[in-house]
Design a protein around this motif. Sequence first.
Motif: not given
Length: 378
Positions: A267-274
Amino acid sequence: MTDKASQAPIQQIKVSQRGQPKTHEQSMQPAATERQKLSLKKTADSHIESSPLTENKLPVEPDGLNPEPSQIQVEDQENPLSPVEPEPIQVIEPELAVRYCATNGVWHAQYEAVVGLAHRTANPPLPCQDAALALVQPRPLVLVADGAGSSPVSEIGSLAVVTGIARLINTLEQQVAALLDQPGKVDAEATHRFALMLVKHAKGLLDDLAVSHRRPQNDFRCTLLLALVGSHHVLWLKIGDGALVVEKICHQPADKAQALPSLSPELRTLGTVGKGEFANLTTFIDNHLRPEDVQIGTLVSDNISGLGVMSDGAADRLVAQDGSMVAAQVSQWLQTLREDKLNRRTLTQRLYSDTFTKGTTGDDCSLALLACGFSYDE
């Protein structure tokens, strides 16, 4: 909003399980005498591949598994003229490369949005300000919009954005196919323009609501997260907080020591936290939104077995605040969905469970999931 994921008994896994490059050792057993001493030195370079723009800059495992040959230094301090015949070097066989399971193109979708407990205890009770949607036809698509808590009717805005963007993507199917269904390198400029057009349309939807309801546009503002799947590429877009998660299934083939192949989700996240400097600061679709506030990216769709988008209320329990950890619960949901056994009732019960809500602010929770079937070689 501060992250509470560390307080939950939800098992978490590292976002990129490819982050530990592997080295392979060589051993040497020389014939030792009283007059000779041998020492070995081994050096190996660790390679870290930079992640592309379309994902967080997290370490990944190098393509090559063969380190540089060991540098062997023989020291004979007393009699350099005496030859020493070392035993043959015993080379440890390198581990089998981890591969990704091939996907079969059969997608399953599910979504849910529930009102937060804090909204239910308000007087009068507040509605759920999140909206979510997951579709398989005409192509796989997930969307989540989180209405601003300070905007009195943001639930109207979030629902209008989710349904309106989904309708526009459906209408523009031919243009989407030209961008995401073509093999080879994606047209980055055209894809970026298309994504900004979606954002412009979302803002226009809120402008229309402001006119029809005779209210300021800020009363309807919301965030937006989406992932749109093509046969060769995936487009993702992120405005504000929340999380986008992508899953691949790692396949370790069976070997002599392992009778069955090993499968594990990555699993990985896309983009910054925001989020801004303070926990409750984020970016919304409103008159202050700038193109540089919109995070846009593409992925090669090969081997992507799952996608998920979620509001910050759900992400606070499922994703670490810095995006470095994702709860194993996400992959469990995706696997259940892949088996066509995940219904909205199950999601609702989990999002309202004591384990999930304990220690949270009681914010609304929403998520939209896509899971694709996969296969692997024995």
